[in-house]
Design a protein around this motif. Structure first.
Motif, PDB file in Angstrom:
ATOM      1  N   THR A 182       0.840  -1.185   0.000  1.00  0.00           N
ATOM      2  CA  THR A 182       0.000   0.000   0.000  1.00  0.00           C
ATOM      3  C   THR A 182       0.884   1.246   0.000  1.00  0.00           C
ATOM      4  O   THR A 182       1.784   1.371   0.817  1.00  0.00           O
ATOM      5  CB  THR A 182      -0.910   0.007   1.243  1.00  0.00           C
ATOM      6  N   ILE A 183       0.616   2.163  -0.915  1.00  0.00           N
ATOM      7  CA  ILE A 183       1.380   3.402  -1.028  1.00  0.00           C
ATOM      8  C   ILE A 183       0.481   4.557  -0.595  1.00  0.00           C
ATOM      9  O   ILE A 183      -0.645   4.681  -1.079  1.00  0.00           O
ATOM     10  CB  ILE A 183       1.868   3.621  -2.466  1.00  0.00           C
ATOM     11  N   SER A 184       0.941   5.395   0.312  1.00  0.00           N
ATOM     12  CA  SER A 184       0.118   6.487   0.828  1.00  0.00           C
ATOM     13  C   SER A 184       0.689   7.850   0.447  1.00  0.00           C
ATOM     14  O   SER A 184       1.904   8.033   0.353  1.00  0.00           O
ATOM     15  CB  SER A 184      -0.008   6.384   2.347  1.00  0.00           C
ATOM     16  N   TYR A 185      -0.216   8.802   0.232  1.00  0.00           N
ATOM     17  CA  TYR A 185       0.122  10.177  -0.118  1.00  0.00           C
ATOM     18  C   TYR A 185      -0.635  11.111   0.824  1.00  0.00           C
ATOM     19  O   TYR A 185      -1.853  10.963   0.983  1.00  0.00           O
ATOM     20  CB  TYR A 185      -0.282  10.493  -1.560  1.00  0.00           C
ATOM     21  N   PRO A 186       0.018  12.089   1.429  1.00  0.00           N
ATOM     22  CA  PRO A 186      -0.689  13.023   2.327  1.00  0.00           C
ATOM     23  C   PRO A 186      -1.759  13.819   1.575  1.00  0.00           C
ATOM     24  O   PRO A 186      -1.571  14.207   0.421  1.00  0.00           O
ATOM     25  CB  PRO A 186       0.430  13.941   2.827  1.00  0.00           C
ATOM     26  N   GLU A 187      -2.879  14.053   2.226  1.00  0.00           N
ATOM     27  CA  GLU A 187      -3.959  14.873   1.686  1.00  0.00           C
ATOM     28  C   GLU A 187      -4.464  15.801   2.789  1.00  0.00           C
ATOM     29  O   GLU A 187      -4.217  15.581   3.973  1.00  0.00           O
ATOM     30  CB  GLU A 187      -5.123  13.997   1.190  1.00  0.00           C
ATOM     31  N   ASN A 188      -5.188  16.830   2.410  1.00  0.00           N
ATOM     32  CA  ASN A 188      -5.767  17.753   3.382  1.00  0.00           C
ATOM     33  C   ASN A 188      -6.946  18.451   2.709  1.00  0.00           C
ATOM     34  O   ASN A 188      -6.834  19.582   2.242  1.00  0.00           O
ATOM     35  CB  ASN A 188      -4.734  18.776   3.849  1.00  0.00           C
ATOM     36  N   LYS A 189      -8.089  17.752   2.643  1.00  0.00           N
ATOM     37  CA  LYS A 189      -9.232  18.331   1.940  1.00  0.00           C
ATOM     38  C   LYS A 189     -10.513  17.600   2.345  1.00  0.00           C
ATOM     39  O   LYS A 189     -10.480  16.575   3.047  1.00  0.00           O
ATOM     40  CB  LYS A 189      -9.041  18.228   0.431  1.00  0.00           C
ATOM     41  N   ASP A 190     -11.623  18.135   1.895  1.00  0.00           N
ATOM     42  CA  ASP A 190     -12.920  17.509   2.111  1.00  0.00           C
ATOM     43  C   ASP A 190     -13.350  16.769   0.846  1.00  0.00           C
ATOM     44  O   ASP A 190     -13.080  17.221  -0.276  1.00  0.00           O
ATOM     45  CB  ASP A 190     -13.981  18.560   2.467  1.00  0.00           C
ATOM     46  N   ILE A 191     -14.019  15.639   1.028  1.00  0.00           N
ATOM     47  CA  ILE A 191     -14.569  14.881  -0.088  1.00  0.00           C
ATOM     48  C   ILE A 191     -16.053  14.643   0.189  1.00  0.00           C
ATOM     49  O   ILE A 191     -16.483  14.660   1.340  1.00  0.00           O
ATOM     50  CB  ILE A 191     -13.851  13.535  -0.283  1.00  0.00           C
ATOM     51  N   THR A 192     -16.828  14.428  -0.869  1.00  0.00           N
ATOM     52  CA  THR A 192     -18.269  14.212  -0.731  1.00  0.00           C
ATOM     53  C   THR A 192     -18.652  12.919  -1.425  1.00  0.00           C
ATOM     54  O   THR A 192     -18.246  12.680  -2.574  1.00  0.00           O
ATOM     55  CB  THR A 192     -19.057  15.385  -1.346  1.00  0.00           C
ATOM     56  N   ARG A 194     -20.931  10.202  -3.370  1.00  0.00           N
ATOM     57  CA  ARG A 194     -21.873  10.371  -4.473  1.00  0.00           C
ATOM     58  C   ARG A 194     -23.301  10.090  -4.007  1.00  0.00           C
ATOM     59  O   ARG A 194     -23.509   9.300  -3.092  1.00  0.00           O
ATOM     60  CB  ARG A 194     -21.499   9.439  -5.627  1.00  0.00           C
ATOM     61  N   PRO A 195     -24.282  10.717  -4.615  1.00  0.00           N
ATOM     62  CA  PRO A 195     -25.674  10.496  -4.219  1.00  0.00           C
ATOM     63  C   PRO A 195     -26.179   9.138  -4.675  1.00  0.00           C
ATOM     64  O   PRO A 195     -25.594   8.500  -5.552  1.00  0.00           O
ATOM     65  CB  PRO A 195     -26.421  11.634  -4.933  1.00  0.00           C
ATOM     66  N   GLY A 196     -27.255   8.680  -4.060  1.00  0.00           N
ATOM     67  CA  GLY A 196     -27.942   7.481  -4.525  1.00  0.00           C
ATOM     68  C   GLY A 196     -27.795   6.261  -3.638  1.00  0.00           C
ATOM     69  O   GLY A 196     -28.758   5.537  -3.420  1.00  0.00           O
ATOM     70  N   ASN A 217     -24.106  11.461  -0.455  1.00  0.00           N
ATOM     71  CA  ASN A 217     -24.091  12.924  -0.521  1.00  0.00           C
ATOM     72  C   ASN A 217     -23.733  13.564   0.824  1.00  0.00           C
ATOM     73  O   ASN A 217     -24.296  14.580   1.219  1.00  0.00           O
ATOM     74  CB  ASN A 217     -25.452  13.447  -1.008  1.00  0.00           C
ATOM     75  N   THR A 218     -22.757  12.959   1.532  1.00  0.00           N
ATOM     76  CA  THR A 218     -22.266  13.531   2.786  1.00  0.00           C
ATOM     77  C   THR A 218     -20.787  13.880   2.631  1.00  0.00           C
ATOM     78  O   THR A 218     -20.065  13.257   1.856  1.00  0.00           O
ATOM     79  CB  THR A 218     -22.442  12.552   3.960  1.00  0.00           C
ATOM     80  N   ASP A 246     -16.078   6.438  -5.396  1.00  0.00           N
ATOM     81  CA  ASP A 246     -17.342   6.619  -4.680  1.00  0.00           C
ATOM     82  C   ASP A 246     -17.506   8.045  -4.131  1.00  0.00           C
ATOM     83  O   ASP A 246     -18.493   8.321  -3.453  1.00  0.00           O
ATOM     84  CB  ASP A 246     -17.451   5.619  -3.526  1.00  0.00           C
ATOM     85  N   VAL A 247     -16.530   8.921  -4.436  1.00  0.00           N
ATOM     86  CA  VAL A 247     -16.607  10.285  -3.929  1.00  0.00           C
ATOM     87  C   VAL A 247     -16.215  11.257  -5.034  1.00  0.00           C
ATOM     88  O   VAL A 247     -15.715  10.876  -6.089  1.00  0.00           O
ATOM     89  CB  VAL A 247     -15.667  10.494  -2.717  1.00  0.00           C
ATOM     90  N   TYR A 248     -16.459  12.545  -4.775  1.00  0.00           N
ATOM     91  CA  TYR A 248     -15.976  13.589  -5.670  1.00  0.00           C
ATOM     92  C   TYR A 248     -15.615  14.813  -4.861  1.00  0.00           C
ATOM     93  O   TYR A 248     -15.914  14.896  -3.675  1.00  0.00           O
ATOM     94  CB  TYR A 248     -17.018  13.920  -6.752  1.00  0.00           C
TER      95      TYR A 248
END
Length: 248
Positions: A182-192, A194-196, A217-218, A246-248
């Motif tokens: 498993t390769i990991s990359y730092p992130e710092n953001k919000d994700i949402t 998908r609806p349905g 949609n959360t 599964d997110v955007y």
């Protein structure tokens, strides 16, 4: 499955070769059920002797079949407790034992192809994994449950899919699960999400967490993006990841 950071990618990848040996056992995987997805590139499966049942991503039959001799594009392998499945449509899979796999490197029907999509296999059969020769015949040896083995070849036979762990020694795909670093990359953001429908959660090995999910949609904060089996995931909690698709 080892977890490595971006800066250590090249230093940590394993070189696989003939005569691979066991790596230390960390834990038993006998109780595992869902092992996650692996991107296998642009490949094709051909339905073998009889019509092939279609299954969902959990291995539940859909009551639909693909006709014998038909060919279907696939780029996703879904490894469950009873073996491997190949995706042929959205949430539609066929069992590896029901098809011939033509891998992206040109391997056609039966035969061997490189296993470089994987780093190794873990024995999941509670009774251990029988060892087979190149023809899929047992050689009278068994490897213990929970043991991990490097692999370098995938052998597709009429008897099923096998992985080479040593010279002329193979394990059946039904007795093991494949794994990758498993390769990991730092992130710092919000994700949402998908609806349905709820978005499934997975652990750091890409194994499905059946008792929890993220609502549709959360929004969620993520601090890490991971490549697990060549599939992208975002971490949303301690050892809880959601697939990037599964997110955007």
């Amino acid at each position: 499955m080892k977890k490595i950071t971006k800066g250590l990618v090249f230093a940590s990848l394993l070189a696989l070769g003939t005569g691979a040996s066991a790596v230390p056992t960390i834990t038993s995987h006998a109780a595992d059920t869902y092992y996650g997805f692996t991107n296998i590139g642009s490949s094709v499966v051909e339905i073998r002797d009889t019509a092939a049942q279609l299954y969902d991503s959990y291995g539940d039959p859909l009551g639909q079949y693909l006709p014998m001799g038909s060919k279907w594009k696939t780029s996703l392998e879904n490894t469950l407790g009873d073996g491997s499945y190949y995706g042929v449509a959205t949430d539609e899979y066929v069992k590896a034992t029901d098809v011939n796999l033509s891998a992206s490197n040109g391997t056609s029907k039966y035969g061997q192809t490189s296993a470089t999509n994987y780093d190794g296999v873990s024995v999941t059969n509670a009774d251990g994994a029988a060892v087979y020769d190149i023809n899929g015949d047992p050689v009278g040896k068994t490897l213990p449950v929970g043991s991990d083995w490097k692999i370098d070849l995938q052998n597709n036979l009429s008897k099923g899919t096998f992985y080479r762990v040593a010279t002329d020694e193979y394990l059946s795909a039904n007795d093991v699960r494949v794994y990758q670093n498993t390769i990991s990359y730092p992130e710092n953001k919000d994700i949402t999400t998908r609806p349905g429908r709820p978005a499934g959660l997975y652990d750091h090995n890409g194994q499905y967490i059946s008792e929890r999910a993220l609502g549709p949609n959360t929004s969620w904060y993520t601090d890490e993006f991971c490549d697990i089996g060549h599939i992208g995931y975002y971490r949303v909690s301690t050892d809880e990841f959601v697939r990037a698709v599964d997110v955007y």
